[in-house]
Design a protein around this motif. Sequence first.
Motif, PDB file in Angstrom:
ATOM      1  N   HIS A  27       0.627   2.439  -4.776  1.00 48.38           N
ATOM      2  CA  HIS A  27       1.744   1.508  -4.684  1.00 48.38           C
ATOM      3  C   HIS A  27       2.997   2.232  -4.193  1.00 48.38           C
ATOM      4  N   ASP A  28       3.267   3.395  -4.766  1.00 42.34           N
ATOM      5  CA  ASP A  28       4.433   4.179  -4.348  1.00 42.34           C
ATOM      6  C   ASP A  28       4.313   4.607  -2.886  1.00 42.34           C
ATOM      7  N   TYR A  29       3.112   4.991  -2.501  1.00 44.37           N
ATOM      8  CA  TYR A  29       2.881   5.384  -1.110  1.00 44.37           C
ATOM      9  C   TYR A  29       3.176   4.212  -0.169  1.00 44.37           C
ATOM     10  N   CYS A  30       2.694   3.037  -0.511  1.00 39.35           N
ATOM     11  CA  CYS A  30       2.927   1.852   0.329  1.00 39.35           C
ATOM     12  C   CYS A  30       4.407   1.529   0.415  1.00 39.35           C
ATOM     13  N   ASP A  31       5.119   1.620  -0.719  1.00 35.89           N
ATOM     14  CA  ASP A  31       6.566   1.387  -0.697  1.00 35.89           C
ATOM     15  C   ASP A  31       7.252   2.349   0.265  1.00 35.89           C
ATOM     16  N   GLN A  32       6.902   3.637   0.198  1.00 33.59           N
ATOM     17  CA  GLN A  32       7.514   4.640   1.066  1.00 33.59           C
ATOM     18  C   GLN A  32       7.141   4.392   2.524  1.00 33.59           C
ATOM     19  N   ASP A  33       5.927   3.950   2.747  1.00 29.69           N
ATOM     20  CA  ASP A  33       5.467   3.661   4.095  1.00 29.69           C
ATOM     21  C   ASP A  33       6.304   2.543   4.724  1.00 29.69           C
ATOM     22  N   VAL A  34       6.575   1.490   3.976  1.00 27.17           N
ATOM     23  CA  VAL A  34       7.390   0.378   4.477  1.00 27.17           C
ATOM     24  C   VAL A  34       8.810   0.855   4.770  1.00 27.17           C
ATOM     25  N   LEU A  35       9.387   1.654   3.883  1.00 23.08           N
ATOM     26  CA  LEU A  35      10.741   2.183   4.102  1.00 23.08           C
ATOM     27  C   LEU A  35      10.782   3.041   5.377  1.00 23.08           C
ATOM     28  N   THR A  36       9.758   3.865   5.573  1.00 25.47           N
ATOM     29  CA  THR A  36       9.708   4.737   6.747  1.00 25.47           C
ATOM     30  C   THR A  36       9.581   3.918   8.024  1.00 25.47           C
ATOM     31  N   GLU A  37       8.741   2.911   8.015  1.00 27.43           N
ATOM     32  CA  GLU A  37       8.577   2.068   9.202  1.00 27.43           C
ATOM     33  C   GLU A  37       9.865   1.323   9.522  1.00 27.43           C
ATOM     34  N   ASN A  38      10.552   0.821   8.518  1.00 25.92           N
ATOM     35  CA  ASN A  38      11.830   0.130   8.747  1.00 25.92           C
ATOM     36  C   ASN A  38      12.875   1.082   9.315  1.00 25.92           C
ATOM     37  N   ALA A  39      12.918   2.306   8.796  1.00 17.99           N
ATOM     38  CA  ALA A  39      13.873   3.291   9.303  1.00 17.99           C
ATOM     39  C   ALA A  39      13.570   3.610  10.765  1.00 17.99           C
ATOM     40  N   LEU A  44      14.601   3.202  16.904  1.00 16.86           N
ATOM     41  CA  LEU A  44      13.892   3.146  18.175  1.00 16.86           C
ATOM     42  C   LEU A  44      14.533   2.134  19.117  1.00 16.86           C
ATOM     43  N   LEU A  45      14.497   2.434  20.404  1.00 13.29           N
ATOM     44  CA  LEU A  45      15.055   1.537  21.409  1.00 13.29           C
ATOM     45  C   LEU A  45      14.062   0.419  21.701  1.00 13.29           C
TER      46      LEU A  45
END
Length: 175
Positions: A27-39, A44-45
Motif C-alpha cells: 500500500h505504501d509503495y503504491c502511494d509513493q508510486d502515485v506521488l512520483t508519477e504526479n510529480a 514533463l513537457l
Amino acid sequence: KPRKAEDPTRLYWHDGWDDPETVERLHDYCDQDVLTENAAKNVLLDLSEYEWATYHLNEHINDRGLGIDIQSALAAVDLTEKAKDLLNTEMLDVTAGYVATVSSVSALTTWLRMRGAGVDGVGKAELTDLLATDDIDDDVRRALEIRLEGAKVSVSKLQAFIDRADEDGRARGSY
C-alpha cells in the motif's frame, strides 16, 4: 510470473495478502508510486503536434499490422534448414568426424587448436583474421569458411515473423 518449478501456463497471484505487514508495505509503495508519477507529470513537457501525429501513425501501423508472407517464410525456413544440413555434413567430413555441426563451438575450437590454429574462439572477427593468413591447411580453411557461412544460416528471425503473425498473416504491435 511463475517461478522455475511452477507451471508456466498457469496464472499465479501474490500469496502475501493475508499478511498485514506485506499489505501495508505494498500500500505504501503504491502511494509513493502515485506521488512520483504526479510529480513527473508536473515537470514533463506536453508532446508537440508532430510527436502526437507520430504517435497516432505508430498506433495506426500497430493496429493494422505488418503483412507477413507466411508461405514464403515457411519455405525460407525449409531452405535454411536444408542449407544448414549440407553445411553440417560438410563440416563433419572436413573435420574427419570431429566437429558434428557448424554450431559446435567448443568442438571446432578444440579441433582448430589440434590442427595448429591458435584460436581463443570462433567469432567472425577471429575467423576472418585467420582466413586472411596463408599458413593454414586447406581443411582448416574450409572448416573456417563453413563455420562463417553456417553462422549466417539462422531461422530464428524467420520463425519470429511466423510466430508473431495473427491468423490473417499480419504481425501487430511490432512498433
